[in-house]
Design a protein around this motif. Sequence first.
Motif, PDB file in Angstrom:
ATOM      1  N   ALA A 141       1.082  -1.399   0.162  1.00 57.49           N
ATOM      2  CA  ALA A 141       0.018   0.408  -0.329  1.00 57.49           C
ATOM      3  C   ALA A 141       1.090   1.504   0.310  1.00 57.49           C
ATOM      4  CB  ALA A 141      -0.616   0.169   1.175  1.00 57.49           C
ATOM      5  N   ILE A 142       0.856   1.785  -0.828  1.00 64.74           N
ATOM      6  CA  ILE A 142       0.990   3.814  -0.570  1.00 64.74           C
ATOM      7  C   ILE A 142       0.128   4.224   0.098  1.00 64.74           C
ATOM      8  CG2 ILE A 142       2.262   5.250  -1.976  1.00 64.74           C
ATOM      9  CD1 ILE A 142       2.181   3.349  -4.133  1.00 64.74           C
ATOM     10  N   ALA A 143       0.321   5.116   1.063  1.00 63.16           N
ATOM     11  CA  ALA A 143      -0.416   6.284   1.489  1.00 63.16           C
ATOM     12  C   ALA A 143       0.304   7.531   1.698  1.00 63.16           C
ATOM     13  CB  ALA A 143      -0.010   6.231   3.141  1.00 63.16           C
ATOM     14  N   THR A 144      -0.373   8.283   0.905  1.00 63.55           N
ATOM     15  CA  THR A 144      -0.432  10.067   0.005  1.00 63.55           C
ATOM     16  C   THR A 144      -0.687  10.670   1.497  1.00 63.55           C
ATOM     17  OG1 THR A 144      -2.362  10.116  -1.148  1.00 63.55           O
ATOM     18  CG2 THR A 144      -0.106   8.430  -1.861  1.00 63.55           C
ATOM     19  N   ALA A 145      -0.035  12.370   1.014  1.00 63.81           N
ATOM     20  CA  ALA A 145      -0.297  13.430   1.798  1.00 63.81           C
ATOM     21  C   ALA A 145      -1.569  14.055   1.088  1.00 63.81           C
ATOM     22  CB  ALA A 145       0.263  13.622   2.634  1.00 63.81           C
ATOM     23  N   TYR A 146      -1.467  13.980   0.043  1.00 69.19           N
ATOM     24  CA  TYR A 146      -2.160  14.726  -1.219  1.00 69.19           C
ATOM     25  C   TYR A 146      -3.125  13.551  -2.539  1.00 69.19           C
ATOM     26  CZ  TYR A 146       0.870  18.809   0.614  1.00 69.19           C
ATOM     27  OH  TYR A 146       1.675  19.719   0.825  1.00 69.19           O
ATOM     28  N   PRO A 147      -3.716  14.994  -2.554  1.00 68.34           N
ATOM     29  CA  PRO A 147      -5.026  13.800  -3.684  1.00 68.34           C
ATOM     30  C   PRO A 147      -3.947  13.453  -4.968  1.00 68.34           C
ATOM     31  CG  PRO A 147      -5.611  16.326  -3.540  1.00 68.34           C
ATOM     32  CD  PRO A 147      -5.131  16.096  -2.288  1.00 68.34           C
ATOM     33  N   ASP A 148      -3.386  14.617  -5.567  1.00 66.07           N
ATOM     34  CA  ASP A 148      -2.879  14.153  -6.399  1.00 66.07           C
ATOM     35  C   ASP A 148      -1.133  14.358  -6.487  1.00 66.07           C
ATOM     36  OD1 ASP A 148      -1.685  14.413  -9.372  1.00 66.07           O
ATOM     37  OD2 ASP A 148      -2.356  16.906  -9.263  1.00 66.07           O
ATOM     38  N   VAL A 149      -0.252  13.091  -6.695  1.00 65.19           N
ATOM     39  CA  VAL A 149       0.894  12.639  -6.249  1.00 65.19           C
ATOM     40  C   VAL A 149       1.168  12.515  -8.058  1.00 65.19           C
ATOM     41  CG1 VAL A 149       2.496  11.596  -5.372  1.00 65.19           C
ATOM     42  CG2 VAL A 149       0.017  12.265  -4.024  1.00 65.19           C
ATOM     43  N   GLN A 150       2.619  13.842  -8.271  1.00 64.74           N
ATOM     44  CA  GLN A 150       3.371  13.142  -8.946  1.00 64.74           C
ATOM     45  C   GLN A 150       4.176  11.872  -9.013  1.00 64.74           C
ATOM     46  OE1 GLN A 150       2.591  15.688 -11.702  1.00 64.74           O
ATOM     47  NE2 GLN A 150       1.423  16.514 -10.408  1.00 64.74           N
ATOM     48  N   ARG A 151       5.043  11.654 -10.261  1.00 65.06           N
ATOM     49  CA  ARG A 151       5.542  10.402 -10.428  1.00 65.06           C
ATOM     50  C   ARG A 151       4.957   8.679  -9.255  1.00 65.06           C
ATOM     51  NH1 ARG A 151      10.917  11.478 -11.676  1.00 65.06           N
ATOM     52  NH2 ARG A 151      11.489  13.837 -12.155  1.00 65.06           N
ATOM     53  N   ALA A 155      -0.704   2.102 -12.600  1.00 63.81           N
ATOM     54  CA  ALA A 155      -0.047   1.076 -12.600  1.00 63.81           C
ATOM     55  C   ALA A 155      -0.515   1.018 -10.246  1.00 63.81           C
ATOM     56  CB  ALA A 155       0.026   0.170 -12.620  1.00 63.81           C
ATOM     57  N   HIS A 156      -0.617   1.906  -9.739  1.00 66.40           N
ATOM     58  CA  HIS A 156      -0.291   1.944  -8.956  1.00 66.40           C
ATOM     59  C   HIS A 156      -1.565   2.376  -8.325  1.00 66.40           C
ATOM     60  CE1 HIS A 156       4.535   1.009  -9.256  1.00 66.40           C
ATOM     61  NE2 HIS A 156       3.239  -0.044  -9.575  1.00 66.40           N
ATOM     62  N   GLN A 157      -1.658   2.981  -8.925  1.00 65.01           N
ATOM     63  CA  GLN A 157      -3.344   4.104  -7.605  1.00 65.01           C
ATOM     64  C   GLN A 157      -4.319   3.117  -7.258  1.00 65.01           C
ATOM     65  OE1 GLN A 157      -4.747   6.422 -10.702  1.00 65.01           O
ATOM     66  NE2 GLN A 157      -3.173   7.415 -11.328  1.00 65.01           N
ATOM     67  N   GLY A 158      -4.357   1.615  -7.827  1.00 62.92           N
ATOM     68  CA  GLY A 158      -5.498   1.112  -7.197  1.00 62.92           C
ATOM     69  C   GLY A 158      -5.013   0.644  -5.144  1.00 62.92           C
ATOM     70  N   LYS A 159      -3.987   0.559  -5.331  1.00 65.18           N
ATOM     71  CA  LYS A 159      -3.134  -0.112  -3.813  1.00 65.18           C
ATOM     72  C   LYS A 159      -2.957   1.922  -3.319  1.00 65.18           C
ATOM     73  CE  LYS A 159       1.467  -1.157  -5.369  1.00 65.18           C
ATOM     74  NZ  LYS A 159       2.822  -2.304  -5.150  1.00 65.18           N
ATOM     75  N   THR A 160      -3.005   2.666  -3.371  1.00 67.21           N
ATOM     76  CA  THR A 160      -2.895   4.221  -3.129  1.00 67.21           C
ATOM     77  C   THR A 160      -3.995   4.372  -2.180  1.00 67.21           C
ATOM     78  OG1 THR A 160      -1.561   4.822  -4.934  1.00 67.21           O
ATOM     79  CG2 THR A 160      -1.991   6.217  -3.844  1.00 67.21           C
ATOM     80  N   TYR A 161      -3.765   5.239  -1.158  1.00 71.59           N
ATOM     81  CA  TYR A 161      -5.253   5.746  -0.358  1.00 71.59           C
ATOM     82  C   TYR A 161      -4.294   7.147   0.619  1.00 71.59           C
ATOM     83  CZ  TYR A 161      -6.112   1.227   0.632  1.00 71.59           C
ATOM     84  OH  TYR A 161      -6.770  -0.757   0.719  1.00 71.59           O
ATOM     85  N   LEU A 162      -5.306   7.927   0.149  1.00 73.08           N
ATOM     86  CA  LEU A 162      -5.519   9.665   0.533  1.00 73.08           C
ATOM     87  C   LEU A 162      -5.300   9.434   2.233  1.00 73.08           C
ATOM     88  CD1 LEU A 162      -4.337  12.167   0.683  1.00 73.08           C
ATOM     89  CD2 LEU A 162      -7.388  13.178  -0.409  1.00 73.08           C
ATOM     90  N   VAL A 163      -4.523  10.054   3.371  1.00 70.53           N
ATOM     91  CA  VAL A 163      -4.064   9.522   4.343  1.00 70.53           C
ATOM     92  C   VAL A 163      -4.383  11.630   4.641  1.00 70.53           C
ATOM     93  CG1 VAL A 163      -4.230   7.422   4.675  1.00 70.53           C
ATOM     94  CG2 VAL A 163      -2.429   8.479   5.269  1.00 70.53           C
ATOM     95  N   GLY A 164      -3.361  11.888   4.037  1.00 73.34           N
ATOM     96  CA  GLY A 164      -2.935  13.089   4.615  1.00 73.34           C
ATOM     97  C   GLY A 164      -1.730  12.781   5.568  1.00 73.34           C
ATOM     98  N   ASN A 165      -1.227  14.119   6.118  1.00 73.51           N
ATOM     99  CA  ASN A 165       0.451  14.264   6.935  1.00 73.51           C
ATOM    100  C   ASN A 165       0.110  14.406   8.083  1.00 73.51           C
ATOM    101  OD1 ASN A 165       3.284  13.912   7.106  1.00 73.51           O
ATOM    102  ND2 ASN A 165       3.330  16.298   6.821  1.00 73.51           N
TER     103      ASN A 165
END
Length: 403
Positions: A141-151, A155-165
Amino acid sequence: MTGSSRHYVLAAGGTGGHILPAFALATELERRGHHVALITDERGAQIPGKPDFMPAHILPAGRFGKNPLQWVKGAKAVWEGRRMALRLFESFQPSAVVGFGGYPSLPAILASTSADIPTVVHEQNAVLGRVNRLLSGRVNAIATAYPDVQRLKSAHQGKTYLVGNPVRAEVLALRDEPFPSYGEEGLLRVLVTGGSQGARVLSEVVPDGLAMLPPAIRQRLQVTQQCRPEDLDAVRERYRTHGIPAELATYFEDMQSRLADAHLFIGRAGASTIAELTAVGRPAILIPLPIATDDHQAFNAREMAKAGGARMIRQEKFESKELAKQIRVLADDPQGLANAAHAAWNCGRPKAVEDLADLVESFGGADMMDVIRVGGNNARGATQGVTAGQTSKILGAKRESAE
């Protein structure tokens, strides 16, 4: 606590931007009854704030600079760190490993993925960092702090979660406090910080920019500014010459109270800075660090600026006259300043540490349904790597108690 007590390993690089979110997650996981260990490097071990309950394991991480001769040495250090991490995992038996970016996290994540231990990476910036980018295909899983993440590969968006910082609890406690009263005759309190790499240009531009404001605004200024030690005397003299009251220091231990009182922030656009500004709701003038890797500070600032909570000035255009112009637009309109504060507040993700803990708990744990809040265009639910009982992740819903 959700489920039985488990063990988790957090791996974070030797900067505050990487390691402070790890401290916040450790505190939340410990509150839920779990055991947490930290993998870091020598620099990371020196950063204050580590919870007393969390042991720290210092591993060689390796550095990969521009000189190819350093790569062999760096690779050897990473391989040794991986070997040491595997040995730690044998004794600690983590249910999951969480990486927060930076080279010190690399050996731990290489070890966890090779040992088939569920692995999560958390990206604090709006550009996926080099280590997280390298490992993104291998983690669960990839947890992100922003809804739009560069790079971030599609293919990995299916395991991406917006949680914040995650932010410090003492800062988050200010979220429900009202924006400080500001009128045409009251004080205008300005907070200026820039970190070790950014304070010099702020020290050179901000005092003169404030001095260019109309007397009706300049006479109401009250400034708090962080400076480099070598700049303190010169900046103090500039403010004295301009007749602007200013409190200067190289470090403020009570930064949360300074933030609570501020009407306007001027500074860099680091991930932790943005997270705290949006958690509290403070309008800002942001000057992204131009040498930041992949220009990530400019991308960090975009969400807040687009919402109306901040104004972004590129450093090549950051001059006293331009700064005065931007401040005047805000200061001349008390309601507009309050609206900008509310726009910044709306960008905040105050449940970041809880949501990240929910995500981490969903791997290798008890037979239960976890509920995870996620959102944004590139953040979708995923079930890869979870146990059979953890088959449902409900987007945008509140986390339900599983006790």
